[in-house]
Motif scaffolding. Structure first.
Motif, PDB file in Angstrom:
ATOM      1  N   LEU A 103       0.812  -1.213   0.000  1.00  0.00           N
ATOM      2  CA  LEU A 103       0.000   0.000   0.000  1.00  0.00           C
ATOM      3  C   LEU A 103       0.843   1.260   0.000  1.00  0.00           C
ATOM      4  CD1 LEU A 103      -2.895  -0.774   2.517  1.00  0.00           C
ATOM      5  CD2 LEU A 103      -3.139  -0.128   0.124  1.00  0.00           C
ATOM      6  N   ALA A 257      -5.597  -5.922   4.894  1.00  0.00           N
ATOM      7  CA  ALA A 257      -6.424  -5.393   3.809  1.00  0.00           C
ATOM      8  C   ALA A 257      -7.363  -6.457   3.251  1.00  0.00           C
ATOM      9  CB  ALA A 257      -5.537  -4.845   2.698  1.00  0.00           C
ATOM     10  N   PHE A 360     -12.546   0.558  -4.657  1.00  0.00           N
ATOM     11  CA  PHE A 360     -11.283  -0.184  -4.592  1.00  0.00           C
ATOM     12  C   PHE A 360     -10.113   0.629  -5.146  1.00  0.00           C
ATOM     13  CE2 PHE A 360     -14.406  -3.753  -4.789  1.00  0.00           C
ATOM     14  CZ  PHE A 360     -14.081  -4.350  -3.570  1.00  0.00           C
ATOM     15  N   HIS A 365      -2.229   1.229  -7.448  1.00  0.00           N
ATOM     16  CA  HIS A 365      -2.606   0.799  -6.105  1.00  0.00           C
ATOM     17  C   HIS A 365      -4.065   0.348  -6.031  1.00  0.00           C
ATOM     18  CE1 HIS A 365       1.158   2.921  -4.870  1.00  0.00           C
ATOM     19  NE2 HIS A 365       1.211   1.869  -4.077  1.00  0.00           N
ATOM     20  N   CYS A 367      -6.942  -1.939  -5.420  1.00  0.00           N
ATOM     21  CA  CYS A 367      -6.920  -2.983  -4.394  1.00  0.00           C
ATOM     22  C   CYS A 367      -6.678  -4.362  -4.997  1.00  0.00           C
ATOM     23  CB  CYS A 367      -8.250  -2.971  -3.643  1.00  0.00           C
ATOM     24  SG  CYS A 367      -8.381  -4.287  -2.420  1.00  0.00           S
ATOM     25  N   ALA A 370      -9.501  -6.936  -4.576  1.00  0.00           N
ATOM     26  CA  ALA A 370     -10.851  -6.647  -5.073  1.00  0.00           C
ATOM     27  C   ALA A 370     -11.575  -7.884  -5.613  1.00  0.00           C
ATOM     28  CB  ALA A 370     -10.799  -5.545  -6.137  1.00  0.00           C
TER      29      ALA A 370
END
Length: 415
Positions: A103, A257, A360, A365, A367, A370
């Protein structure tokens, strides 16, 4: 000066906003505030946070992808050059765990780490988990269906995502409660108004989390299995293996996450569906209807609201000059409510088909989890509403008293 709520003042001409994020009337239901910001000043300087914020769908979408901004800054400038304070000694374990977080990294390190992990999270790999997610969902419902009532977060929403991401990585199911405890302490670092006590708790959680992951890494080095951690340990990328520090950071961020946002989103979605008064049977009539319902729930009640980025160079956006090292904040949840993108944006419409939400993120970056989150939501929500027919709220849900993440503390249901 516009004052649509007691805790909010908007100076549209100056693009300055005063907003008390600790006011329960805001964090319990931020959507009306986002609507006011869209109407008067979608880009604004937030006085209390001393930072520029962007809420427009197009602006947020572009800035998430703009390579002039990044998640880290110390790879292009020193703390001294930027006037940044020294790291806090009582956060040394937390900082170490974050040092190689997907992240927080930028290319080339981000590219190398994400390439090694990405294979496990592509849709065709994730779809293989469908039978496991379905079985776990039904087993958990078996445990409370006969009671006619449940507190859904602790009995269900907490358990499904953490169990599945742990299994993918190679962590035993029985570690689920401990992983949740570590994660809850860890993510308080990203909340507005965090206290020094929060920081000490997060550092302690990071130290314990890292020690545990280190022990699992040692075991997998000796005895590889068919799991993501073994894959990360033993797979090379351009002749390089991940270091132990990289493995620890990557495992922690995937575990955190990989479940935190989905826990919130299960609760948010169930509440949105029940509050809508619409027919769950129609929402989940078939695969397409289910997908649209899930996407509409993600749009109108996103679990993560803010994503921050540094200016990596001097840059101007919307006439605002930013110097290298300045931070901007993108309100993903507000971008999802932009009336220039979505018609009647504050209304939950499960048949909506007006383009993708930004829950997302976007860009490098976006996600990585997702596909997993979407699969879990597309499985668990139909099963919940099919098996617990007549499900309704037992009382007003309790919203977490934080801003940045948006989710419920309790969701008591009866049927």
């Amino acid at each position: 000066m516009t004052k649509p709520f007691p805790f909010l003042s908007i100076d549209a001409a100056a693009r300055r906003v005063s907003l008390n994020a600790r006011d329960p009337a805001f964090y319990r239901d931020p959507n009306p505030v986002y609507a006011a910001l869209h109407a008067h000043s979608p880009t604004f300087w937030w006085e209390e946070q001393k930072q520029w914020y962007f809420t427009g769908y197009d602006q947020v979408n572009v800035l998430l992808r703009d390579r002039r901004f990044g998640r880290q800054i110390l790879h292009v400038a020193s703390r001294e050059e930027l006037g940044m304070p020294a790291p806090l000694p009582h956060l040394k374990h937390f900082d170490a765990a974050e040092a190689w977080s997907l992240l927080e990294l930028e290319p080339p390190e981000h590219t190398r780490l994400r390439t090694l992990v990405n294979r496990a999270f592509v849709s065709r790999q994730i779809d293989r988990l469908r039978p496991e997610i379905t079985a776990l969902t039904n087993r958990l419902i078996d445990g409370f269906e006969k009671d006619g009532k449940v507190e859904l977060l602790s009995a269900f929403a907490d358990i499904v995502p953490v169990t599945m991401i742990a299994r993918m990585i190679g962590i035993p199911d029985e570690m689920g409660p401990q992983l949740l405890d570590w994660s809850h302490a860890y993510v308080r670092m990203y909340m507005f108004g965090r206290t020094e006590a929060d920081e000490h708790a997060a550092d302690k959680a990071a130290a314990e989390f890292a020690d545990y992951v280190r022990s699992v890494i040692a075991e997998r080095r000796a005895n590889p299995r068919d799991d993501l951690l073994s894959h990360m340990i033993h797979t090379e990328h351009k002749g390089q293996l991940l270091t132990e520090d990289e493995l620890i950071s990557t495992t922690i961020v995937l575990l955190n996450a990989g479940h935190e946002a989905t826990v919130h989103q299960i609760g948010n979605a169930v509440r949105s569906i029940l509050d809508s008064g619409l027919s769950p049977e129609a929402m989940f009539a078939d695969e397409k209807a289910t997908e649209r319902t899930v996407e509409e729930a993600l749009r109108i009640c996103a679990p993560v609201h803010i994503f921050e980025r540094y200016a990596l160079e001097d840059v101007e956006v919307e006439g605002i000059p930013f110097r290298r090292g300045d931070k901007i904040a993108l309100i993903l949840a507000a971008a999802n409510l932009d009336p220039r993108k979505f018609s009647d944006p504050l209304t939950f419409r499960p048949d909506r088909d007006e383009g993708p939400n930004l829950s997302f993120g976007a860009g490098i970056h976006f996600c990585i989890g997702a596909p997993l989150a979407r699969l879990e939501l597309n499985i668990v929500l139909p099963i919940l509403f099919q098996r617990l027919r007549g499900m309704r709220l037992a009382e007003t849900p309790v919203v977490k008293d934080v801003y940045h993440f948006h989710g419920l503390e309790r969701l008591d249901l009866v049927w």
